[in-house]
Design an enzyme around this catalytic site. Structure first.
Site, PDB file in Angstrom:
ATOM      1  N   HIS A 165      31.559  89.236  44.337  1.00 54.91           N
ATOM      2  CA  HIS A 165      31.433  89.342  42.872  1.00 54.91           C
ATOM      3  C   HIS A 165      31.750  90.742  42.347  1.00 54.91           C
ATOM      4  O   HIS A 165      31.846  90.935  41.128  1.00 54.91           O
ATOM      5  CB  HIS A 165      30.029  88.945  42.414  1.00 54.91           C
ATOM      6  CG  HIS A 165      29.711  87.496  42.604  1.00 54.91           C
ATOM      7  ND1 HIS A 165      30.511  86.489  42.106  1.00 54.91           N
ATOM      8  CD2 HIS A 165      28.690  86.877  43.251  1.00 54.91           C
ATOM      9  CE1 HIS A 165      29.988  85.311  42.439  1.00 54.91           C
ATOM     10  NE2 HIS A 165      28.892  85.510  43.136  1.00 54.91           N
ATOM     11  N   HIS A 183      30.081  80.041  44.683  1.00 55.77           N
ATOM     12  CA  HIS A 183      30.362  80.769  43.436  1.00 55.77           C
ATOM     13  C   HIS A 183      31.783  81.326  43.488  1.00 55.77           C
ATOM     14  O   HIS A 183      32.254  81.741  44.558  1.00 55.77           O
ATOM     15  CB  HIS A 183      29.374  81.921  43.256  1.00 55.77           C
ATOM     16  CG  HIS A 183      27.940  81.489  43.259  1.00 55.77           C
ATOM     17  ND1 HIS A 183      27.154  81.517  44.392  1.00 55.77           N
ATOM     18  CD2 HIS A 183      27.161  80.998  42.266  1.00 55.77           C
ATOM     19  CE1 HIS A 183      25.937  81.064  44.088  1.00 55.77           C
ATOM     20  NE2 HIS A 183      25.919  80.740  42.812  1.00 55.77           N
TER      21      HIS A 183
HETATM   22 ZN    ZN Z   1      27.491  82.375  46.291  1.00 50.64          ZN
END
Ligand code: ZN
Length: 308
Positions: free
Chosen positions: A125, A164
């Site tokens: 991320h 994600h």
């Molecule tokens: Zn994740």
């Protein structure tokens, strides 16, 4: 196959607040399951000291300095809404980067066919100038650049099956066709990016999965989008952003994969690594927050890496 495993006790000393899903017990669960006799042949190595200068492969110096300044001398400091630092976090982050870069060195030097790096915090991320989603710096992106700068790799593929979307990796390589980024992820879900229409310089392949879908839909996304992109790209190295939070037990998402799906996906990527990359494959732990789901999934993943 020779499979190497990098770990380091410092990864347990990145402390998050009580109740935080990204916690040291995740690595303890992985250590326990890999202690089994079935993994006796693993080449276990302590992560080397990381080279801080390699962070600059993916992040500007002022951002690196800002993150470093946010590390507290005691207690826990908040970096973003769900990303926190403790006094040893910097050392853990640097060791995670050191392990990932060493894994790249190993597969290019022929010391291992493939490597699993059991490190935390995760990295996918982290954007060029933003630490978020439990991530400080983008370990996979730094490792990909390391392969290019130190080993002359022309094309590196990063396959991200964390549930994600890896907004950070996409951000860093958005206009860089020398790195292919392929992601399967639940959508809608944090962080909100990862639509099919986000294609960068033609080097971004997003395969969003609807909530409550399972192995069949995941495998179809791999077969129809990820694997053809890999074959077309013919990478010199494959890096896996290996999150295991698409497991059906995981509390943070609603995708219903089993250990068998991770075993299968690992095998598919090994086939592509054999075809294009001289077997070179480096797998970096990202998410996975149910301890049993994580441990069983890592066992299936590493077991497949060892078996070929
Ligand atoms: Zn994740």
């Amino acid at each position: 196959m020779t499979t190497r495993l990098y770990t380091h006790p410092i990864f347990l000393e990145h402390i998050t607040p009580p109740g935080h899903p990204e916690r040291p017990d995740r690595l303890r669960a992985i250590e326990r399951v890999l202690d089994d006799e079935a993994f006796a042949a693993l080449d276990r190595v302590k992560a080397p000291e990381g080279d801080e200068a390699t962070i600059l492969y993916a992040h500007p110096a002022d951002f690196v300095a800002r993150v470093r300044a946010a590390i507290p001398e005691e207690g826990i400091a908040r970096i973003d809404a769900d990303t926190t630092a403790s006094p040893k976090s910097w050392q853990a982050v640097i060791a995670a980067i050191g392990a990932a870069n060493a894994a790249v060195d190993d597969v290019f030097a022929g010391r291992a066919d493939n490597v699993f790096v059991a490190a935390r915090p995760p990295g996918h991320h982290a954007e060029k100038t933003t630490a978020m989603g439990f991530c400080f710096f983008n370990t996979a992106a730094i490792a990909a650049r390391h392969a290019q700068k130190k080993h002359g790799a022309e094309r590196v593929a990063i396959v991200d099956w964390d549930v994600h979307h890896g907004n950070g990796t996409q951000d860093i390589f958005w206009d860089d066709p020398s790195v292919l980024y392929c992601s399967t992820h639940q959508m809608p879900l944090y962080p909100g990016t990862g639509a099919k229409s986000e294609t960068g310089a033609g080097n971004i392949v997003n395969a969003p999965l609807a909530p409550k879908t399972g192995g069949e839909v995941f495998r179809d996304a791999f077969l129809s989008r990820v694997l053809p992109a890999l074959d077309n790209f013919a990478p010199d190295l494959i890096i896996i952003s290996a999150g295991f939070d698409a497991h059906h037990r995981d509390p943070l998402a609603e995708i219903n994969l089993t250990e068998d799906d991770f075993d299968w996906a690992t095998g598919q990527l090994m086939q592509r690594a054999a075809r294009h990359s001289g077997n070179r494959l480096v797998s970096l732990l990202e998410g996975g927050y149910d301890l049993q789901g994580l441990a069983f999934s890592v066992a299936a993943h590493v077991g497949r890496l060892m078996k070929g």
